[in-house]
Write a protein that holds these residues in place. Structure first.
Motif, PDB file in Angstrom:
ATOM      1  N   PRO A  74       0.859  -1.270  -0.122  1.00 52.53           N
ATOM      2  CA  PRO A  74      -0.192   0.279   0.147  1.00 52.53           C
ATOM      3  C   PRO A  74       0.801   1.450  -0.133  1.00 52.53           C
ATOM      4  O   PRO A  74       2.305   1.364   0.068  1.00 52.53           O
ATOM      5  N   ALA A  75       0.336   2.761  -0.233  1.00 48.31           N
ATOM      6  CA  ALA A  75       1.149   3.438   0.111  1.00 48.31           C
ATOM      7  C   ALA A  75       1.263   3.985   1.068  1.00 48.31           C
ATOM      8  O   ALA A  75       0.820   3.762   2.199  1.00 48.31           O
ATOM      9  N   ALA A  76       3.007   5.100   1.097  1.00 50.22           N
ATOM     10  CA  ALA A  76       3.618   5.237   2.250  1.00 50.22           C
ATOM     11  C   ALA A  76       1.760   5.730   3.078  1.00 50.22           C
ATOM     12  O   ALA A  76       0.967   6.821   2.700  1.00 50.22           O
ATOM     13  N   PRO A  77       2.376   5.557   4.251  1.00 50.71           N
ATOM     14  CA  PRO A  77       0.617   6.216   5.799  1.00 50.71           C
ATOM     15  C   PRO A  77       1.220   8.159   5.100  1.00 50.71           C
ATOM     16  O   PRO A  77       2.270   8.432   5.134  1.00 50.71           O
ATOM     17  N   SER A  78       0.352   8.856   5.890  1.00 50.98           N
ATOM     18  CA  SER A  78       0.318  10.442   6.191  1.00 50.98           C
ATOM     19  C   SER A  78       0.962   9.891   7.240  1.00 50.98           C
ATOM     20  O   SER A  78       1.488   8.874   8.201  1.00 50.98           O
ATOM     21  N   GLY A  79       1.340  11.575   7.665  1.00 50.36           N
ATOM     22  CA  GLY A  79       1.899  11.644   8.862  1.00 50.36           C
ATOM     23  C   GLY A  79       3.413  11.830   9.075  1.00 50.36           C
ATOM     24  O   GLY A  79       4.356  11.410   8.239  1.00 50.36           O
TER      25      GLY A  79
END
Length: 96
Positions: A74-79
């Motif tokens: 999955p795409a890199a997480p937010s934050g």
């Protein structure tokens, strides 16, 4: 400097990916480059151009296999503040 210590830690962790496909794995793959960019930026008086140059260098020198592995996650997480921004930038660039 904390950013340099995080860089070293992430460089060591990159070899230990686990089989679970999660966004957290993206941090293991590109975290060292992201922390290196932040460390370079801080050394240069928080100059964002220096961080951008480090990210560009990392993208140019990453083997194609890095993008292939990222493509399975999955795409890199937010934050994650500035380093999180770098992680997402690297993730996007290396998948392209």
């Amino acid at each position: 400097m904390a950013a340099a210590a995080w860089w070293a830690s992430n460089a060591a962790a990159a070899a230990f990916l686990h089989p679970k496909a999660s966004a957290h794995q993206v941090k293991h793959i590109v975290g060292a480059a992201a922390h290196a960019a932040r460390a370079d930026e801080l050394v240069a008086g928080d100059d964002p151009r220096v961080g951008a140059d480090t990210l560009e260098w990392a993208c140019r020198h990453a083997p194609a296999a890095v993008g292939a592995v990222l493509g399975r996650l999955p795409a890199a997480p937010s934050g994650g503040g500035r380093v999180g921004e770098f992680i997402r930038a690297l993730d996007t660039a290396l998948r392209a």
